[in-house]
Design an enzyme around this catalytic site. Structure first.
Site, PDB file in Angstrom:
ATOM      1  N   CYS A 291       0.847  -1.195   0.000  1.00 20.38           N
ATOM      2  CA  CYS A 291       0.000   0.000   0.000  1.00 20.38           C
ATOM      3  C   CYS A 291       0.883   1.246   0.000  1.00 20.38           C
ATOM      4  CB  CYS A 291      -0.850  -0.056   1.269  1.00 20.38           C
ATOM      5  SG  CYS A 291      -1.741   1.444   1.669  1.00 20.38           S
TER       6      CYS A 291
ATOM      7  N   THR B 211       0.840   3.479   2.081  1.00 20.66           N
ATOM      8  CA  THR B 211       1.305   3.672   3.462  1.00 20.66           C
ATOM      9  C   THR B 211       2.659   2.999   3.674  1.00 20.66           C
ATOM     10  OG1 THR B 211      -0.974   3.718   4.215  1.00 20.66           O
ATOM     11  CG2 THR B 211       0.687   3.253   5.888  1.00 20.66           C
TER      12      THR B 211
ATOM     13  N   HIS C   7       5.271   5.167   2.278  1.00 23.18           N
ATOM     14  CA  HIS C   7       5.590   6.285   3.189  1.00 23.18           C
ATOM     15  C   HIS C   7       6.508   5.828   4.313  1.00 23.18           C
ATOM     16  CE1 HIS C   7       2.853   9.072   1.328  1.00 23.18           C
ATOM     17  NE2 HIS C   7       1.809   8.287   1.515  1.00 23.18           N
TER      18      HIS C   7
ATOM     19  N   HIS D 190      -0.031  -4.372   6.174  1.00 26.43           N
ATOM     20  CA  HIS D 190      -1.342  -4.485   6.846  1.00 26.43           C
ATOM     21  C   HIS D 190      -2.432  -5.146   5.992  1.00 26.43           C
ATOM     22  CE1 HIS D 190      -1.101  -0.554   4.849  1.00 26.43           C
ATOM     23  NE2 HIS D 190      -2.362  -0.754   4.557  1.00 26.43           N
ATOM     24  N   GLU D 191      -2.098  -5.571   4.753  1.00 28.14           N
ATOM     25  CA  GLU D 191      -3.110  -6.213   3.905  1.00 28.14           C
ATOM     26  C   GLU D 191      -2.650  -7.653   3.671  1.00 28.14           C
ATOM     27  OE1 GLU D 191      -2.967  -3.972   0.240  1.00 28.14           O
ATOM     28  OE2 GLU D 191      -3.382  -2.075   1.226  1.00 28.14           O
TER      29      GLU D 191
ATOM     30  N   CYS E 260     -15.335   1.665  23.696  1.00 29.17           N
ATOM     31  CA  CYS E 260     -15.504   3.115  23.806  1.00 29.17           C
ATOM     32  C   CYS E 260     -16.865   3.531  23.242  1.00 29.17           C
ATOM     33  CB  CYS E 260     -14.375   3.828  23.070  1.00 29.17           C
ATOM     34  SG  CYS E 260     -14.499   3.686  21.286  1.00 29.17           S
TER      35      CYS E 260
ATOM     36  N   CYS F 229     -12.909   4.390  15.962  1.00 26.25           N
ATOM     37  CA  CYS F 229     -12.504   4.209  17.369  1.00 26.25           C
ATOM     38  C   CYS F 229     -11.234   5.023  17.623  1.00 26.25           C
ATOM     39  CB  CYS F 229     -12.232   2.730  17.655  1.00 26.25           C
ATOM     40  SG  CYS F 229     -11.462   2.459  19.271  1.00 26.25           S
TER      41      CYS F 229
ATOM     42  N   ASP G 107      -7.745  10.783 -14.000  1.00 20.99           N
ATOM     43  CA  ASP G 107      -6.397  10.632 -13.447  1.00 20.99           C
ATOM     44  C   ASP G 107      -5.441  11.346 -14.402  1.00 20.99           C
ATOM     45  OD1 ASP G 107      -3.783   9.381 -12.463  1.00 20.99           O
ATOM     46  OD2 ASP G 107      -5.190   8.314 -11.196  1.00 20.99           O
TER      47      ASP G 107
ATOM     48  N   ARG H  25      -3.171   4.024 -15.463  1.00 20.10           N
ATOM     49  CA  ARG H  25      -4.224   3.850 -14.458  1.00 20.10           C
ATOM     50  C   ARG H  25      -5.608   4.080 -15.056  1.00 20.10           C
ATOM     51  NH1 ARG H  25      -1.574   5.360  -8.683  1.00 20.10           N
ATOM     52  NH2 ARG H  25      -0.700   3.283  -8.505  1.00 20.10           N
TER      53      ARG H  25
ATOM     54  N   LEU I  83     -11.977  10.281   0.388  1.00 23.18           N
ATOM     55  CA  LEU I  83     -11.075   9.213   0.833  1.00 23.18           C
ATOM     56  C   LEU I  83      -9.617   9.658   0.749  1.00 23.18           C
ATOM     57  CD1 LEU I  83     -10.781   5.796   1.144  1.00 23.18           C
ATOM     58  CD2 LEU I  83      -9.656   6.283  -1.022  1.00 23.18           C
TER      59      LEU I  83
END
Ligand code: NAD
Ligand code: ZN
Length: 341
Positions: free
Chosen positions: A38, A40, A43, A63-64, A96, A107, A195, A200, A260
């Site tokens: 990703c 992220t 980065h 994370h995927e 919470c 959250c 784009d 893409r 987004l």
């Protein structure tokens, strides 16, 4: 086990041996088969201002993912060894105000795997059983491994009224391209994708966009296809300031803009003319709704009405991580995945 680690507060990753994760009583251990790469992760690799403010090395990145359960904690009753799974990567407290009112996606105590704790660019990952999402037999590890960004696109599109709508998608990164296909599957009447990158735009066309355009061509196309009103819905998926202004300009009066894309710094808006007097609704998208988005995603995939596989353009072993970072930065890729075990 082998893992891709953010070792130090500096650019780069290192691929090295780390101890296998130990599962707590409420966790499961998963052998990772596929993992999506990703923006992220790029980065974190580059160690930009966001990454250096947020992340605390050392930790395993990613994370995927999708894989197979190989061990379950003593208290786990909902997941078995051998289950094919993916997982929601946002770990929330469940207690919470937001979690207990059906809004876990915002959250305030969220911990993200591969950002705030060890992630999935590794042979094994431990996850709370409550974050596990079982994969249908019909869903491949490849597609399981990209549920996280696909979920972002489902969340963005399906919290707007898409059936019959005219839709503009600004930004055709992987998430924008998924969103084009989702809007078609959900019954949008006309989808315009924009784009600056032709590769893409081609992928957006493959996923069903009626028109693919460069930003400078969009205003005229929107006027033509909506009798001058503007589109019912814009999905802003670039985070680029000029595209955000364009989204607010080209949505019709009373329409909806789903935000987004994340701008890298504050941007200035004329709230009176761009938002208030247009009577529009702006929705800020965070992650995926737990677990409404996940149910919707599984149903669309199972129906065969939405197939994300053309978006996966590159695959690498973990050893190829520098090439993976490079191809993402080049803008030549759709979705890039690691084949891990
Ligand atoms: P990406 O960066 O690959 O995609 C952005 C696309 O926008 C690129 O293809 C780029 O060429 C295009 N673009 C640039 N200028 C443009 C313009 N003027 N008009 C139209 N398009 C333009 O990213 P992605 O992985 O698909 O993610 C999209 C965005 O969503 C990013 O900003 C990312 O940070 C953000 N994001 C948000 C969430 C969330 O929960 N809100 C989650 C994941 C990603
Ligand atoms: Zn919470």
């Amino acid at each position: 086990m082998k893992a891709l680690v953010k070792d130090r507060a500096a650019p780069g990753f290192s691929l090295r041996e780390v101890p296998e994760p130990r599962v707590r009583d409420d966790e499961v251990l998963i052998r990772v088969r596929r993992a999506g790469v990703c923006g992220t992760d790029v980065h974190i690799h580059q160690w930009d201002a966001w990454a250096s403010a947020r992340c605390k090395p050392p930790f395993v990145v990613g994370h995927e993912f999708a894989g197979d359960v190989v061990e379950v904690g003593a208290l786990v009753e909902t997941v078995k060894v051998g289950d094919r799974v993916t997982a929601e990567g946002h770990i929330v407290d469940g207690m919470c105000l937001l979690c207990r009112t059906g809004n876990s996606h915002v959250c305030p105590h969220t911990k993200i795997i591969g950002v705030d704790r060890d992630g999935c660019f590794a042979e094994l990952i431990a996850m709370p059983a409550s974050n596990i999402w079982h994969l249908d037999a019909s869903i491949s590890y490849d597609v399981g491994g990209i549920h996280d960004p696909m979920g972002n696109a489902f969340h963005t599109a399906l919290t707007a009224e898409i059936p019959g709508a005219t839709v503009l998608v600004t930004g055709c990164g992987p998430i924008g391209i998924f969103a084009v296909g989702i809007c078609r599957a959900a019954g949008a009447s006309h989808v315009i994708a924009s784009d600056v990158n032709d590769r893409r735009l081609e992928l957006a066309q493959q996923m069903g966009a009626h028109e693919i355009l460069h930003p400078g061509q969009v205003a005229e196309a929107v006027r033509r296809s909506t009798a001058g009103y503007g589109v019912d819905v814009v999905l802003e998926m670039s985070g680029v300031p000029s595209a955000i202004h364009q989204a607010l300009d080209l949505v019709r009066v009373g329409g909806r803009v789903q935000m987004l894309g994340i701008p890298s710094k504050p941007i200035e808006l004329d709230l009176a003319s761009e938002v208030i007097f247009k009577g529009i609704t702006i929705y800020g998208v965070v992650g995926r709704r737990m677990y409404d988005t996940w149910h919707q995603m599984t149903r669309f995939l199972r129906s065969g009405e939405f197939d994300p596989t053309p978006v996966i353009t590159h695959r690498f072993p973990l050893e190829g991580f520098e090439d993976a970072m490079h191809v993402i930065r080049s803008g030549e890729a759709g979705k890039v995945i690691f084949e891990i075990t």
